[in-house]
Design a protein around this motif. Structure first.
Motif, PDB file in Angstrom:
ATOM      1  N   ILE A 141      11.951  16.043  70.965  1.00  0.00           N
ATOM      2  CA  ILE A 141      12.391  14.648  70.876  1.00  0.00           C
ATOM      3  C   ILE A 141      11.127  13.795  70.831  1.00  0.00           C
ATOM      4  O   ILE A 141      10.117  14.160  71.440  1.00  0.00           O
ATOM      5  N   THR A 142      11.189  12.691  70.116  1.00  0.00           N
ATOM      6  CA  THR A 142      10.014  11.842  69.957  1.00  0.00           C
ATOM      7  C   THR A 142      10.119  10.636  70.870  1.00  0.00           C
ATOM      8  O   THR A 142      11.067   9.851  70.763  1.00  0.00           O
ATOM      9  N   VAL A 143       9.157  10.473  71.760  1.00  0.00           N
ATOM     10  CA  VAL A 143       9.239   9.398  72.756  1.00  0.00           C
ATOM     11  C   VAL A 143       9.207   8.025  72.110  1.00  0.00           C
ATOM     12  O   VAL A 143       9.695   7.059  72.680  1.00  0.00           O
ATOM     13  N   SER A 144       8.656   7.932  70.910  1.00  0.00           N
ATOM     14  CA  SER A 144       8.569   6.635  70.248  1.00  0.00           C
ATOM     15  C   SER A 144       9.830   6.292  69.473  1.00  0.00           C
ATOM     16  O   SER A 144       9.988   5.154  69.024  1.00  0.00           O
ATOM     17  N   SER A 145      10.742   7.250  69.323  1.00  0.00           N
ATOM     18  CA  SER A 145      11.954   7.017  68.537  1.00  0.00           C
ATOM     19  C   SER A 145      13.222   7.000  69.376  1.00  0.00           C
ATOM     20  O   SER A 145      14.291   6.689  68.852  1.00  0.00           O
ATOM     21  N   SER A 146      13.110   7.331  70.635  1.00  0.00           N
ATOM     22  CA  SER A 146      14.282   7.469  71.490  1.00  0.00           C
ATOM     23  C   SER A 146      14.152   6.577  72.708  1.00  0.00           C
ATOM     24  O   SER A 146      13.051   6.156  73.075  1.00  0.00           O
ATOM     25  N   CYS A 147      15.279   6.314  73.342  1.00  0.00           N
ATOM     26  CA  CYS A 147      15.227   5.647  74.632  1.00  0.00           C
ATOM     27  C   CYS A 147      14.697   6.646  75.656  1.00  0.00           C
ATOM     28  O   CYS A 147      15.218   7.741  75.791  1.00  0.00           O
ATOM     29  N   MET A 148      13.684   6.239  76.404  1.00  0.00           N
ATOM     30  CA  MET A 148      13.108   7.073  77.454  1.00  0.00           C
ATOM     31  C   MET A 148      13.190   6.311  78.766  1.00  0.00           C
ATOM     32  O   MET A 148      13.007   5.088  78.788  1.00  0.00           O
ATOM     33  N   ALA A 149      13.424   7.030  79.852  1.00  0.00           N
ATOM     34  CA  ALA A 149      13.634   6.357  81.130  1.00  0.00           C
ATOM     35  C   ALA A 149      13.137   7.204  82.292  1.00  0.00           C
ATOM     36  O   ALA A 149      12.974   8.421  82.177  1.00  0.00           O
ATOM     37  N   TRP A 150      12.918   6.525  83.404  1.00  0.00           N
ATOM     38  CA  TRP A 150      12.576   7.170  84.669  1.00  0.00           C
ATOM     39  C   TRP A 150      13.662   6.845  85.694  1.00  0.00           C
ATOM     40  O   TRP A 150      14.086   5.684  85.804  1.00  0.00           O
TER      41      TRP A 150
ATOM     42  N   THR B 165      19.491  10.238  72.898  1.00  0.00           N
ATOM     43  CA  THR B 165      19.339  10.408  71.461  1.00  0.00           C
ATOM     44  C   THR B 165      19.352   9.064  70.746  1.00  0.00           C
ATOM     45  O   THR B 165      18.845   8.943  69.644  1.00  0.00           O
ATOM     46  N   SER B 166      19.904   8.064  71.379  1.00  0.00           N
ATOM     47  CA  SER B 166      19.925   6.722  70.808  1.00  0.00           C
ATOM     48  C   SER B 166      18.589   6.025  71.069  1.00  0.00           C
ATOM     49  O   SER B 166      17.955   6.264  72.095  1.00  0.00           O
ATOM     50  N   PRO B 167      18.174   5.151  70.185  1.00  0.00           N
ATOM     51  CA  PRO B 167      16.958   4.372  70.460  1.00  0.00           C
ATOM     52  C   PRO B 167      17.197   3.244  71.465  1.00  0.00           C
ATOM     53  O   PRO B 167      16.250   2.645  71.971  1.00  0.00           O
ATOM     54  N   TYR B 168      18.483   2.978  71.773  1.00  0.00           N
ATOM     55  CA  TYR B 168      18.815   1.933  72.729  1.00  0.00           C
ATOM     56  C   TYR B 168      19.012   2.541  74.109  1.00  0.00           C
ATOM     57  O   TYR B 168      19.447   3.677  74.250  1.00  0.00           O
ATOM     58  N   CYS B 169      18.708   1.743  75.133  1.00  0.00           N
ATOM     59  CA  CYS B 169      18.782   2.242  76.498  1.00  0.00           C
ATOM     60  C   CYS B 169      19.982   1.697  77.247  1.00  0.00           C
ATOM     61  O   CYS B 169      20.590   0.710  76.839  1.00  0.00           O
ATOM     62  N   SER B 170      20.283   2.356  78.348  1.00  0.00           N
ATOM     63  CA  SER B 170      21.355   1.942  79.238  1.00  0.00           C
ATOM     64  C   SER B 170      20.890   2.153  80.664  1.00  0.00           C
ATOM     65  O   SER B 170      20.040   2.997  80.938  1.00  0.00           O
ATOM     66  N   ARG B 171      21.480   1.411  81.591  1.00  0.00           N
ATOM     67  CA  ARG B 171      21.190   1.600  83.014  1.00  0.00           C
ATOM     68  C   ARG B 171      22.018   2.732  83.608  1.00  0.00           C
ATOM     69  O   ARG B 171      21.740   3.181  84.714  1.00  0.00           O
ATOM     70  N   ASP B 172      23.001   3.193  82.872  1.00  0.00           N
ATOM     71  CA  ASP B 172      23.914   4.228  83.347  1.00  0.00           C
ATOM     72  C   ASP B 172      23.291   5.606  83.159  1.00  0.00           C
ATOM     73  O   ASP B 172      22.974   6.004  82.036  1.00  0.00           O
ATOM     74  N   ARG B 173      23.152   6.358  84.232  1.00  0.00           N
ATOM     75  CA  ARG B 173      22.518   7.677  84.108  1.00  0.00           C
ATOM     76  C   ARG B 173      23.351   8.632  83.278  1.00  0.00           C
ATOM     77  O   ARG B 173      22.816   9.599  82.723  1.00  0.00           O
ATOM     78  N   GLU B 174      24.660   8.372  83.163  1.00  0.00           N
ATOM     79  CA  GLU B 174      25.527   9.237  82.354  1.00  0.00           C
ATOM     80  C   GLU B 174      25.220   9.095  80.857  1.00  0.00           C
ATOM     81  O   GLU B 174      25.636   9.924  80.054  1.00  0.00           O
ATOM     82  N   TYR B 175      24.509   8.063  80.506  1.00  0.00           N
ATOM     83  CA  TYR B 175      24.196   7.777  79.107  1.00  0.00           C
ATOM     84  C   TYR B 175      23.147   8.733  78.554  1.00  0.00           C
ATOM     85  O   TYR B 175      23.081   8.953  77.353  1.00  0.00           O
ATOM     86  N   TYR B 176      22.353   9.313  79.431  1.00  0.00           N
ATOM     87  CA  TYR B 176      21.198  10.087  78.996  1.00  0.00           C
ATOM     88  C   TYR B 176      21.576  11.536  78.715  1.00  0.00           C
ATOM     89  O   TYR B 176      22.286  12.173  79.483  1.00  0.00           O
TER      90      TYR B 176
END
Length: 124
Positions: free
Chosen positions: A27-36, A100-111
């Motif tokens: 997966i490409t960190v520059s193309s996907s939503c990444m989170a901690w 897999t989406s370039p957009y992020c969410s606060r929901d951990r189920e999204y990842y």
């Protein structure tokens, strides 16, 4: 196959800093939503920070704002989390996550993908 491998955790004195790394493959960190995220002992996993692809928009939770900084190294396909002025409340397992989406969410189920985590223990 997507793999996320966190590193950089360990024992830290209160007031100290750490920089956590998340090496990504598949997966490409520059193309996907990444989170901690982090999970303190006996508590639920909570989101800390995320970085979305469109416009490199960054989000910080209230707990992370001011002392945490998320960043990414495109050349090395690695995500980072800098944590400064750590207190005992920062003791937790820290996880890297990707969607897999370039957009992020606060929901951990999204990842879609998670690393195994790196433990950070802050002693006073």
């Amino acid at each position: 196959q997507v793999t996320l491998v966190e590193s950089g955790g360990g024992s830290v004195q209160a007031g100290g800093s750490v920089r956590l790394s998340c090496a990504a493959a598949g997966i490409t960190v520059s193309s996907s939503c990444m989170a901690w995220f982090r999970q303190p002992p006996g508590k639920e996993r909570e989101g800390l920070a995320s970085m979305s692809r469109p416009g490199n928009k960054v989000y910080y939770s209230a707990a992370a704002r001011g002392r945490f900084a998320i960043s990414r190294d495109v050349a090395n396909n690695t995500l980072y989390l800098q944590i400064d002025a750590m207190g005992p409340e920062a003791t937790a397992m820290y996880y890297c996550a990707a969607a897999t989406s370039p957009y992020c969410s606060r929901d951990r189920e999204y990842y879609n993908y998670w690393g195994r985590g790196t433990q950070v223990t802050v002693s006073s």
